[in-house]
Motif scaffolding. Structure first.
Motif, PDB file in Angstrom:
ATOM      1  N   ASN A 262       0.828  -1.206   0.000  1.00  0.00           N
ATOM      2  CA  ASN A 262       0.000   0.000   0.000  1.00  0.00           C
ATOM      3  C   ASN A 262       0.868   1.264   0.000  1.00  0.00           C
ATOM      4  O   ASN A 262       0.446   2.333   0.404  1.00  0.00           O
ATOM      5  N   SER A 263       2.104   1.105  -0.425  1.00  0.00           N
ATOM      6  CA  SER A 263       3.020   2.235  -0.514  1.00  0.00           C
ATOM      7  C   SER A 263       4.019   1.949  -1.628  1.00  0.00           C
ATOM      8  O   SER A 263       3.997   0.892  -2.246  1.00  0.00           O
ATOM      9  N   THR A 264       4.919   2.896  -1.868  1.00  0.00           N
ATOM     10  CA  THR A 264       5.927   2.692  -2.911  1.00  0.00           C
ATOM     11  C   THR A 264       7.085   1.809  -2.448  1.00  0.00           C
ATOM     12  O   THR A 264       8.050   1.621  -3.178  1.00  0.00           O
ATOM     13  N   ILE A 265       6.999   1.253  -1.236  1.00  0.00           N
ATOM     14  CA  ILE A 265       8.017   0.276  -0.797  1.00  0.00           C
ATOM     15  C   ILE A 265       7.930  -0.965  -1.680  1.00  0.00           C
ATOM     16  O   ILE A 265       8.928  -1.531  -2.093  1.00  0.00           O
ATOM     17  N   GLU A 266       6.702  -1.378  -1.955  1.00  0.00           N
ATOM     18  CA  GLU A 266       6.464  -2.527  -2.828  1.00  0.00           C
ATOM     19  C   GLU A 266       5.667  -2.057  -4.047  1.00  0.00           C
ATOM     20  O   GLU A 266       5.484  -0.880  -4.275  1.00  0.00           O
ATOM     21  N   GLY A 267       5.175  -2.992  -4.820  1.00  0.00           N
ATOM     22  CA  GLY A 267       4.479  -2.649  -6.055  1.00  0.00           C
ATOM     23  C   GLY A 267       5.179  -3.292  -7.233  1.00  0.00           C
ATOM     24  O   GLY A 267       6.332  -3.713  -7.136  1.00  0.00           O
ATOM     25  N   VAL A 268       4.463  -3.386  -8.334  1.00  0.00           N
ATOM     26  CA  VAL A 268       4.937  -4.150  -9.483  1.00  0.00           C
ATOM     27  C   VAL A 268       5.039  -3.250 -10.710  1.00  0.00           C
ATOM     28  O   VAL A 268       4.210  -2.363 -10.912  1.00  0.00           O
ATOM     29  N   SER A 269       6.052  -3.485 -11.510  1.00  0.00           N
ATOM     30  CA  SER A 269       6.237  -2.747 -12.760  1.00  0.00           C
ATOM     31  C   SER A 269       4.953  -2.732 -13.584  1.00  0.00           C
ATOM     32  O   SER A 269       4.365  -3.788 -13.861  1.00  0.00           O
ATOM     33  N   THR A 270       4.523  -1.540 -13.985  1.00  0.00           N
ATOM     34  CA  THR A 270       3.323  -1.437 -14.822  1.00  0.00           C
ATOM     35  C   THR A 270       3.545  -2.107 -16.179  1.00  0.00           C
ATOM     36  O   THR A 270       2.629  -2.707 -16.739  1.00  0.00           O
ATOM     37  N   LEU A 271       4.774  -2.024 -16.690  1.00  0.00           N
ATOM     38  CA  LEU A 271       5.083  -2.635 -17.978  1.00  0.00           C
ATOM     39  C   LEU A 271       4.900  -4.150 -17.917  1.00  0.00           C
ATOM     40  O   LEU A 271       4.370  -4.776 -18.844  1.00  0.00           O
ATOM     41  N   SER A 272       5.310  -4.740 -16.801  1.00  0.00           N
ATOM     42  CA  SER A 272       5.141  -6.184 -16.614  1.00  0.00           C
ATOM     43  C   SER A 272       3.667  -6.559 -16.545  1.00  0.00           C
ATOM     44  O   SER A 272       3.234  -7.578 -17.096  1.00  0.00           O
ATOM     45  N   GLN A 273       2.881  -5.719 -15.873  1.00  0.00           N
ATOM     46  CA  GLN A 273       1.445  -5.996 -15.771  1.00  0.00           C
ATOM     47  C   GLN A 273       0.760  -5.884 -17.133  1.00  0.00           C
ATOM     48  O   GLN A 273      -0.155  -6.664 -17.437  1.00  0.00           O
ATOM     49  N   ILE A 274       1.196  -4.939 -17.940  1.00  0.00           N
ATOM     50  CA  ILE A 274       0.636  -4.802 -19.284  1.00  0.00           C
ATOM     51  C   ILE A 274       0.959  -6.040 -20.121  1.00  0.00           C
ATOM     52  O   ILE A 274       0.101  -6.583 -20.822  1.00  0.00           O
ATOM     53  N   ALA A 275       2.202  -6.498 -20.037  1.00  0.00           N
ATOM     54  CA  ALA A 275       2.588  -7.703 -20.779  1.00  0.00           C
ATOM     55  C   ALA A 275       1.726  -8.894 -20.368  1.00  0.00           C
ATOM     56  O   ALA A 275       1.263  -9.678 -21.213  1.00  0.00           O
ATOM     57  N   ALA A 276       1.499  -9.041 -19.056  1.00  0.00           N
ATOM     58  CA  ALA A 276       0.685 -10.151 -18.563  1.00  0.00           C
ATOM     59  C   ALA A 276      -0.774 -10.015 -18.992  1.00  0.00           C
ATOM     60  O   ALA A 276      -1.431 -11.001 -19.355  1.00  0.00           O
ATOM     61  N   THR A 277      -1.277  -8.789 -18.971  1.00  0.00           N
ATOM     62  CA  THR A 277      -2.659  -8.541 -19.388  1.00  0.00           C
ATOM     63  C   THR A 277      -2.850  -8.887 -20.861  1.00  0.00           C
ATOM     64  O   THR A 277      -3.822  -9.564 -21.242  1.00  0.00           O
ATOM     65  N   VAL A 278      -1.925  -8.442 -21.695  1.00  0.00           N
ATOM     66  CA  VAL A 278      -1.992  -8.748 -23.123  1.00  0.00           C
ATOM     67  C   VAL A 278      -1.905 -10.254 -23.353  1.00  0.00           C
ATOM     68  O   VAL A 278      -2.600 -10.814 -24.213  1.00  0.00           O
ATOM     69  N   ALA A 279      -1.052 -10.927 -22.560  1.00  0.00           N
ATOM     70  CA  ALA A 279      -0.927 -12.386 -22.684  1.00  0.00           C
ATOM     71  C   ALA A 279      -2.280 -13.061 -22.510  1.00  0.00           C
ATOM     72  O   ALA A 279      -2.669 -13.932 -23.303  1.00  0.00           O
ATOM     73  N   LEU A 280      -3.025 -12.652 -21.484  1.00  0.00           N
ATOM     74  CA  LEU A 280      -4.309 -13.292 -21.198  1.00  0.00           C
ATOM     75  C   LEU A 280      -5.410 -12.850 -22.153  1.00  0.00           C
ATOM     76  O   LEU A 280      -6.333 -13.625 -22.456  1.00  0.00           O
ATOM     77  N   GLU A 281      -5.336 -11.624 -22.623  1.00  0.00           N
ATOM     78  CA  GLU A 281      -6.428 -11.097 -23.445  1.00  0.00           C
ATOM     79  C   GLU A 281      -6.239 -11.322 -24.945  1.00  0.00           C
ATOM     80  O   GLU A 281      -7.217 -11.405 -25.682  1.00  0.00           O
ATOM     81  N   LYS A 282      -4.974 -11.420 -25.393  1.00  0.00           N
ATOM     82  CA  LYS A 282      -4.747 -11.482 -26.839  1.00  0.00           C
ATOM     83  C   LYS A 282      -3.860 -12.636 -27.313  1.00  0.00           C
ATOM     84  O   LYS A 282      -3.841 -12.940 -28.507  1.00  0.00           O
ATOM     85  N   ALA A 283      -3.105 -13.255 -26.393  1.00  0.00           N
ATOM     86  CA  ALA A 283      -2.114 -14.251 -26.826  1.00  0.00           C
ATOM     87  C   ALA A 283      -2.563 -15.693 -26.621  1.00  0.00           C
ATOM     88  O   ALA A 283      -1.754 -16.615 -26.775  1.00  0.00           O
TER      89      ALA A 283
END
Length: 385
Positions: A262-283
């Motif tokens: 719930n802070s910037t200590i953790e969190g995930v690369s937005t680019l990685s999330q986009i790649a994963a989203t595209v994988a599930l939606e288009k690949a």
């Protein structure tokens, strides 16, 4: 799309670490780390490029991009009999990190966790990293069947967690709904948490059904976490992207806060999330071809090893690894060393370090490569003895 001509070996020798092409001497075939030899789906490449075209790489929401959470929940609901809302999803830096964070959340130092034996080493490592104590529940090294009598006998006042790997690495076993219900009943009777690692749950052969753990009963929903990742199905291990799924929103909110998401200590690369989203939606069309190739490779490897006289293979229901039994008297370590030195093929020994005490007498062989490389590698192993 999945032939030898489709593999960029120069790229693999520069980029494929973790016991693979970039870490081995020239001429050695790696059938080691469970990572595909093929380039990622073109849809994923295009999705990454499209996302960065406007030149912005800003912070994303701490719990994950809305499109990521939506795509993961829908994927589980349509493919794995799940009942997840987007709010039930937390983006994390790989399934491996998810396993560690769950162990940290559930266990205090000295608390006990039951894991399967054999199983991937990350189960043991994540528990021990937070000061937990491992209790091993043996499973049949050929069938993957769980010894439930032993499982119940391991439970005591210090037990807090049962961890399962479904589909199972390295046996390729899919645990049925009935088996998962039995686990949920045991966990509920003793007020235990359950963690289900389902990173392999896309790679299912022969159209077998897969049920995500939390879907099998009301008890399974109440105190469980599910771990998922994209490295096996879509070959994006280097992007370090995974997800934790939890049906109880209050628990997930508490988990998110205590895991510093719930802070910037953790969190995930937005680019990685986009790649994963595209994988599930288009690949998924790409993935279906990949899965068909893997099933053909599985069948070929099983046939070759069945006639080898030195290894007796299992026929995995899922995953892209085999876990054959050694039949020529070698230990797991000695067999793997011999295959490397004499056959110029790298495989993973069934040693306690990698899979636990129950793995001895086996080796793990990855077949997510071209048919040509797989056949060459297996024949090299066989003729080296």
């Amino acid at each position: 799309m999945f032939t030898n001509k489709d593999i960029n070996f120069e790229a693999l020798k520069r980029k494929a670490y973790n016991g693979r092409w970039a870490t081995l001497e020239e001429g050695i075939i790696p059938l080691t780390a469970a990572d595909p030899d093929f380039r990622i789906a073109p849809e994923i490449e295009e999705g990454i490029i499209e996302y960065i075209k406007d030149g912005y790489l800003s912070y994303g929401p701490f719990s994950g991009l809305p499109e990521f959470n939506k795509s993961v929940s829908e994927h589980f609901n349509t493919e794995k009999n799940g009942f997840f809302l987007p709010e039930n999803i937390l983006a994390v830096n790989s399934a491996a990190q998810g396993m560690f964070l769950i162990a940290k959340y559930v266990l205090n130092p000295g608390d006990e966790a039951i894991i399967l034996d054999p199983v991937d080493f990350l189960f043991k490592k994540s528990v021990e990293a937070v000061g937990g104590v491992i209790q091993l529940c043996p499973i049949d090294s050929k069938t993957g069947d769980i010894d439930f009598e032993k499982l119940v006998s391991l439970i005591n006042s210090k037990t807090k967690l049962i961890s399962i790997c479904n589909p199972h690495n390295p046996l390729g076993k899919i645990y049925s709904k009935e088996v998962l219900i039995k686990i949920s009943e045991i966990a509920s009777a003793h007020n235990l948490w359950v963690m289900s690692d389902e990173i392999w749950s896309d790679i299912i052969y022969d159209n077998k059904e897969f049920c995500t753990y939390s879907s099998v009963s009301e008890e399974a929903k109440k105190k469980s976490f599910t771990v998922y990742g994209f490295s096996k199905s879509f070959g994006i291990a280097g992007l370090r992207i995974g997800a934790i799924l939890c049906n109880d929103l209050e628990i997930l909110e508490d988990f998110t806060e205590k895991s510093n998401f719930n802070s910037t200590i953790e969190g995930v690369s937005t680019l990685s999330q986009i790649a994963a989203t595209v994988a599930l939606e288009k690949a998924k069309p790409w993935f279906k071809e990949f899965l068909n190739h893997l099933q053909n490779n599985r069948n070929l490897a099983y046939k070759i090893l069945s006639n080898s006289g030195i290894l007796t293979p299992n026929l995995p229901e899922a995953t892209f690894v085999l876990f054959p039994r050694i039949d020529n008297g070698f230990t797991s370590e000695n067999f793997a060393q011999h295959a490397l030195q004499q056959g110029k093929v790298a495989i993973v020994p069934g040693s306690e370090r990698w899979f636990g005490k129950g793995a001895e007498g086996h080796v793990r062989i990855c077949f997510s490569t071209s048919t040509e490389i797989l056949e060459e590698g297996l024949n090299r192993i066989i003729t080296s003895f």
